[in-house]
Design a protein around this motif. Structure first.
Motif, short mmCIF file in Angstrom:
data_model
loop_
_atom_site.label_atom_id
_atom_site.label_comp_id
_atom_site.label_asym_id
_atom_site.label_seq_id
_atom_site.Cartn_x
_atom_site.Cartn_y
_atom_site.Cartn_z
N ASN A 89 -9.07 21.79 9.76
CA ASN A 89 -9.70 20.67 10.47
C ASN A 89 -8.75 20.01 11.46
N LEU A 90 -7.47 19.98 11.12
CA LEU A 90 -6.51 19.40 12.06
C LEU A 90 -6.35 20.29 13.29
N VAL A 91 -6.31 21.60 13.09
CA VAL A 91 -6.25 22.53 14.23
C VAL A 91 -7.53 22.42 15.06
N ALA A 92 -8.68 22.30 14.40
CA ALA A 92 -9.94 22.12 15.14
C ALA A 92 -9.89 20.85 15.98
N TYR A 93 -9.28 19.80 15.44
CA TYR A 93 -9.10 18.55 16.21
C TYR A 93 -8.21 18.79 17.42
N PHE A 94 -7.12 19.55 17.25
CA PHE A 94 -6.24 19.85 18.39
C PHE A 94 -7.04 20.56 19.48
N ARG A 95 -7.88 21.49 19.07
CA ARG A 95 -8.63 22.32 20.03
C ARG A 95 -9.73 21.51 20.72
N GLN A 96 -10.35 20.58 19.99
CA GLN A 96 -11.42 19.75 20.56
C GLN A 96 -11.32 18.35 19.97
N PRO A 97 -10.45 17.51 20.53
CA PRO A 97 -10.26 16.16 19.97
C PRO A 97 -11.56 15.35 19.99
N MET A 98 -11.83 14.73 18.84
CA MET A 98 -13.01 13.87 18.70
C MET A 98 -12.54 12.50 18.23
N VAL A 99 -13.32 11.47 18.53
CA VAL A 99 -13.00 10.13 18.05
C VAL A 99 -12.99 10.15 16.52
N TYR A 100 -12.49 9.08 15.93
CA TYR A 100 -12.28 9.03 14.48
C TYR A 100 -13.53 9.32 13.67
N ASP A 101 -14.69 8.84 14.12
CA ASP A 101 -15.92 9.09 13.35
C ASP A 101 -16.60 10.40 13.74
N GLY A 102 -15.99 11.16 14.65
CA GLY A 102 -16.50 12.48 15.00
C GLY A 102 -17.73 12.50 15.87
N ASN A 103 -18.13 11.35 16.44
CA ASN A 103 -19.38 11.27 17.21
C ASN A 103 -19.28 11.72 18.65
N GLU A 104 -18.08 11.70 19.21
CA GLU A 104 -17.94 12.06 20.62
C GLU A 104 -16.51 12.50 20.90
N PRO A 105 -16.31 13.20 22.02
CA PRO A 105 -14.95 13.63 22.36
C PRO A 105 -14.01 12.44 22.54
N SER A 106 -12.76 12.67 22.21
CA SER A 106 -11.73 11.66 22.41
C SER A 106 -10.94 12.02 23.66
N PHE A 107 -10.67 11.03 24.46
CA PHE A 107 -9.89 11.27 25.66
C PHE A 107 -8.47 10.77 25.52
N TRP A 108 -8.14 10.26 24.33
CA TRP A 108 -6.78 9.80 24.08
C TRP A 108 -5.83 10.96 23.83
N CYS A 109 -6.33 11.99 23.18
CA CYS A 109 -5.49 13.13 22.81
C CYS A 109 -5.85 14.32 23.70
N ARG A 110 -4.83 15.04 24.14
CA ARG A 110 -5.07 16.20 25.00
C ARG A 110 -5.64 17.37 24.21
N GLN A 111 -6.53 18.10 24.82
CA GLN A 111 -7.09 19.30 24.21
C GLN A 111 -6.03 20.40 24.26
N VAL A 112 -5.78 21.05 23.13
CA VAL A 112 -4.74 22.07 23.02
C VAL A 112 -5.40 23.44 22.96
N SER A 113 -5.36 24.15 24.07
CA SER A 113 -5.96 25.48 24.12
C SER A 113 -5.03 26.50 23.47
N GLU A 114 -5.58 27.68 23.17
CA GLU A 114 -4.76 28.75 22.60
C GLU A 114 -3.77 29.28 23.63
N LYS A 115 -4.00 29.03 24.91
CA LYS A 115 -3.01 29.41 25.92
C LYS A 115 -1.79 28.49 25.84
N TRP A 116 -2.02 27.26 25.39
CA TRP A 116 -0.94 26.29 25.27
C TRP A 116 -0.18 26.53 23.97
N LEU A 117 -0.89 26.51 22.83
CA LEU A 117 -0.29 26.80 21.53
C LEU A 117 -1.13 27.87 20.84
#
Length: 144
Positions: A89-117
């Motif tokens: 779930n933490l890796v899924a968050y890295f790949r597609q950051p969501m706000v704390y309640d999971g309702n929408e994307p978070s723009f505070w954290c950068r999306q980490v693609s597999e090209k990046w990590l």
């Protein structure tokens, strides 16, 4: 000429052994179902290095500077939707950051693609964060 053999743990970060208390492989939860996997001191050292290179600007000591109410403390990771207290779930968050309640994307954290990590790097990063949340003194504290 003095020959000093290199330790097998030469790449292991001192923080990992001292504060995370990892000197041999440890078991960490990888799924919500409770499945576990072993992570070595080298894996956690790699995760720490990746954290320092990519996350430290916003997450000093497990805090979250853009939103101090949601740190990387274990209880905060467990309280997220979905819970971010396991590797998957933490890796899924890295790949597609969501706000704390999971309702929408978070723009505070950068999306980490597999090209990046790569998947393995992202898992080591997640392992470092989870172990720090479990063991590091002051990790994710509400105040510095």
């Amino acid at each position: 000429l003095l020959v000093v053999p290199l330790s097998a743990n030469a790449a292991v970060d001192n923080y990992v052994t001292r504060y995370l208390q990892v000197s041999e492989p440890i078991s960490l939860k990888v799924s919500e179902q409770g499945d576990t996997r072993l992570f070595s001191p080298d894996d956690l050292s790699t995760g720490k290095r990746l954290f320092e290179e990519n996350c430290l600007n916003c997450h000093v000591g497990g805090a979250t500077l853009p939103d101090p109410s949601v740190s990387l403390a274990l209880n905060k990771l467990q309280g997220a939707t979905p819970a971010r207290d396991n590797i998957n779930n933490l890796v899924a968050y890295f790949r597609q950051p969501m706000v704390y309640d999971g309702n929408e994307p978070s723009f505070w954290c950068r999306q980490v693609s597999e090209k990046w990590l790569s998947q393995a790097q992202a898992e080591n990063l997640a392992a470092f964060i989870l172990r720090a949340a479990e063991k590091a003194p002051g990790w994710g504290a509400e105040s510095f």
